[in-house]
Motif scaffolding. Structure first.
Motif, PDB file in Angstrom:
ATOM      1  N   ASN A 278      -8.555  11.526  -9.282  1.00 50.79           N
ATOM      2  CA  ASN A 278      -8.952  12.584  -8.523  1.00 50.79           C
ATOM      3  C   ASN A 278      -8.059  13.676  -9.352  1.00 50.79           C
ATOM      4  N   ARG A 279      -6.936  13.801  -8.732  1.00 50.65           N
ATOM      5  CA  ARG A 279      -5.345  14.069  -9.066  1.00 50.65           C
ATOM      6  C   ARG A 279      -5.154  14.331 -10.202  1.00 50.65           C
ATOM      7  N   VAL A 280      -5.650  13.553 -11.033  1.00 47.12           N
ATOM      8  CA  VAL A 280      -5.076  13.049 -12.635  1.00 47.12           C
ATOM      9  C   VAL A 280      -6.264  14.430 -12.984  1.00 47.12           C
ATOM     10  N   THR A 281      -7.748  14.162 -12.999  1.00 46.59           N
ATOM     11  CA  THR A 281      -8.430  15.010 -13.458  1.00 46.59           C
ATOM     12  C   THR A 281      -8.152  16.203 -13.281  1.00 46.59           C
ATOM     13  N   VAL A 282      -7.721  16.638 -11.714  1.00 48.59           N
ATOM     14  CA  VAL A 282      -7.373  18.321 -11.947  1.00 48.59           C
ATOM     15  C   VAL A 282      -6.120  18.575 -12.409  1.00 48.59           C
ATOM     16  N   THR A 283      -5.705  18.117 -12.544  1.00 46.82           N
ATOM     17  CA  THR A 283      -4.191  18.337 -13.905  1.00 46.82           C
ATOM     18  C   THR A 283      -4.411  18.256 -15.432  1.00 46.82           C
ATOM     19  N   VAL A 284      -5.258  17.634 -15.497  1.00 55.27           N
ATOM     20  CA  VAL A 284      -5.548  17.438 -17.088  1.00 55.27           C
ATOM     21  C   VAL A 284      -7.180  18.665 -17.345  1.00 55.27           C
ATOM     22  N   VAL A 285      -7.318  19.111 -16.063  1.00 59.21           N
ATOM     23  CA  VAL A 285      -8.582  20.514 -16.603  1.00 59.21           C
ATOM     24  C   VAL A 285      -7.602  21.593 -16.630  1.00 59.21           C
ATOM     25  N   ARG A 286      -6.688  21.642 -16.417  1.00 59.73           N
ATOM     26  CA  ARG A 286      -6.110  22.729 -15.699  1.00 59.73           C
ATOM     27  C   ARG A 286      -5.567  23.141 -17.357  1.00 59.73           C
ATOM     28  N   VAL A 287      -5.226  21.732 -17.941  1.00 57.02           N
ATOM     29  CA  VAL A 287      -4.079  21.600 -19.309  1.00 57.02           C
ATOM     30  C   VAL A 287      -5.246  22.323 -20.343  1.00 57.02           C
ATOM     31  N   LEU A 288      -6.172  21.228 -20.259  1.00 61.99           N
ATOM     32  CA  LEU A 288      -7.913  21.615 -21.378  1.00 61.99           C
ATOM     33  C   LEU A 288      -8.341  23.348 -21.457  1.00 61.99           C
ATOM     34  N   ALA A 289      -7.860  24.142 -19.837  1.00 62.57           N
ATOM     35  CA  ALA A 289      -8.007  25.595 -19.843  1.00 62.57           C
ATOM     36  C   ALA A 289      -7.090  26.296 -20.994  1.00 62.57           C
ATOM     37  N   SER A 290      -6.304  26.171 -21.481  1.00 62.26           N
ATOM     38  CA  SER A 290      -5.299  26.665 -22.283  1.00 62.26           C
ATOM     39  C   SER A 290      -5.088  26.118 -23.900  1.00 62.26           C
ATOM     40  N   LEU A 291      -6.458  25.150 -23.830  1.00 61.03           N
ATOM     41  CA  LEU A 291      -6.633  24.663 -25.057  1.00 61.03           C
ATOM     42  C   LEU A 291      -7.511  25.429 -25.498  1.00 61.03           C
ATOM     43  N   ASP A 292      -7.189  25.524 -27.302  1.00 58.76           N
ATOM     44  CA  ASP A 292      -8.367  26.896 -28.093  1.00 58.76           C
ATOM     45  C   ASP A 292      -9.351  25.884 -28.570  1.00 58.76           C
ATOM     46  N   ARG A 293      -9.434  24.514 -28.587  1.00 62.78           N
ATOM     47  CA  ARG A 293     -10.350  23.579 -28.740  1.00 62.78           C
ATOM     48  C   ARG A 293     -10.835  22.808 -27.681  1.00 62.78           C
ATOM     49  N   PRO A 294     -12.385  22.156 -28.321  1.00 60.66           N
ATOM     50  CA  PRO A 294     -12.678  21.262 -27.063  1.00 60.66           C
ATOM     51  C   PRO A 294     -12.611  20.126 -26.340  1.00 60.66           C
ATOM     52  N   VAL A 295     -11.542  19.156 -25.798  1.00 62.47           N
ATOM     53  CA  VAL A 295     -11.546  18.536 -25.320  1.00 62.47           C
ATOM     54  C   VAL A 295     -12.762  17.414 -24.689  1.00 62.47           C
ATOM     55  N   ALA A 296     -13.477  16.375 -24.591  1.00 63.57           N
ATOM     56  CA  ALA A 296     -14.028  15.154 -23.883  1.00 63.57           C
ATOM     57  C   ALA A 296     -13.553  15.222 -22.436  1.00 63.57           C
ATOM     58  N   LEU A 297     -13.534  15.064 -21.585  1.00 66.92           N
ATOM     59  CA  LEU A 297     -13.201  14.953 -20.184  1.00 66.92           C
ATOM     60  C   LEU A 297     -14.294  14.109 -19.092  1.00 66.92           C
TER      61      LEU A 297
END
Length: 364
Positions: A278-297
């Motif tokens: 869960n802690r990894v997921t939260v950080t990855v969600v934040r990283v993906l929010a800054s991208l200009d392309r969709p990335v599956a998670l």
């Protein structure tokens, strides 16, 4: 010379009266709690009578019981169970050693253990190892020194032979989330391998071939099992794993952020990420929010508000409450005298689809 009289001294004996001496005694001195003798003196009854009232035994008239109860209330008396503990050899308490009290995953687990303990008339004492094996051992042995009847342990270390004398002395012990190291003991786990394999297979089914894995420290059982599940799913699909797609380490946000950004950059970035907890997921969600392309998670463990994000976060959910409940029930079976061989209980996980795990590769 003038003669002064002390109003607290009896004129005939020159001694202070019992009532006046009691009146001068501080009522709330730290470390000097009222005793049954104090209750007996105030109520004007014998010590045995107070004991009968305190322990709910018969043989006391209603009027006497009322006087004793009034004295108990006035003095703030509370029964000291130490002597009863020594007679019975049981403290009616169990210890719970967690990895991190602040981790949301452990909230429902701890509550479930406490509910089972309460149903058995026992108190729960818990503490955090902070993922430090030395601190885990120190905390476990401190609980044993306080004569807890049993222990539920989420282990930080991989060598639990230090517990052998305590288990031999009758301390019931069950491990949760991760097995004990170098001893045979009951353990209740989630299917980390199967859950991770299912989560990665789900990403593969939606067209992904370059899938990153970010997990916890490699010495942790769950991290290794989830990585094993990731590799198994990739192998099942005949997809070779580029080792630059795999990152294990502390779940510190900065470490996870760097790992995610590295995988998501370069000429052939990953198109999907499987987050190991869960802690990894939260950080990855934040990283993906800054991208200009969709990335599956897909993340292992559910996270709060996962269904309210856009897209919602697809997760492999484990039932933390059921883990705690199952472990506590096994513990009390031991305490009730069940002579069962140590057993490994593995609970299933379930995939919850919310949108992030169903995104197709951006380069399709």
């Amino acid at each position: 010379m003038d003669h002064f009289t002390d109003p607290l001294v009896d004129d005939r004996t020159g001694q202070r009266t019992v009532a006046e001496t009691a009146a001068r005694r501080p009522e709330n001195r730290y470390g000097n709690r009222p005793t049954m003798k104090d209750v007996a003196a105030r109520a004007g009854v014998g010590l045995k009578t107070v004991s009968r009232v305190v322990n709910g035994e018969p043989g006391v008239t209603p009027d006497t019981e009322r006087r004793v109860q009034e004295a108990i209330d006035a003095l703030g008396f509370r029964r000291n169970d130490s002597a009863r503990v020594l007679r019975k050899g049981r403290t009616a308490s169990i210890g719970l050693v967690l990895e991190d009290l602040a981790d949301p995953f452990y909230g429902p687990l701890s509550r479930a253990v406490e509910e089972v303990a309460r149903a058995h008339g026992a108190l729960l004492i818990n503490g955090s190892s902070a993922e430090d094996p030395d601190r885990e051992q120190e905390l476990v042995l401190a609980l044993c020194a306080r004569r807890v009847d049993g222990l539920v342990v989420i282990p930080a270390g991989d060598d639990h032979r230090y517990l052998e004398p305590e288990i031999a002395a009758g301390v019931a012990t069950v491990f949760v989330d991760r097995p004990a190291g170098k001893i045979d003991a009951d353990v209740v786990l989630s299917d980390s391998f199967g859950g991770a394999r299912d989560g990665v297979a789900h990403l593969i089914a939606h067209g992904h071939r370059r899938i990153g894995f970010i997990g916890d420290q490699p010495r942790i059982h769950t991290a290794i099992e989830r990585l094993r599940g990731y590799r198994a799913a990739m192998e099942d699909a005949d997809i070779p794993v580029d080792e630059s797609w795999v990152s294990l380490g502390v779940t510190d946000p900065e470490r996870v952020r760097l790992a995610a950004e590295t995988m998501l950059s370069g000429p052939d970035p990953v198109t999907a990420v499987f987050a190991g907890n869960n802690r990894v997921t939260v950080t990855v969600v934040r990283v993906l929010a800054s991208l200009d392309r969709p990335v599956a998670l897909v993340g292992f463990d559910d996270i709060e508000l996962a269904d309210l994000l856009d897209p919602g976060v697809t997760v492999v959910a484990q039932d933390a409450a059921q883990l705690g409940r199952t472990a506590a029930e096994r513990l009390f079976r031991q305490l009730d005298g069940a002579s069962e061989a140590p057993e490994r209980v593995e609970l299933p996980t379930r995939l919850i689809q919310r949108g992030s795990g169903e995104l197709p590769p951006a380069d399709r």
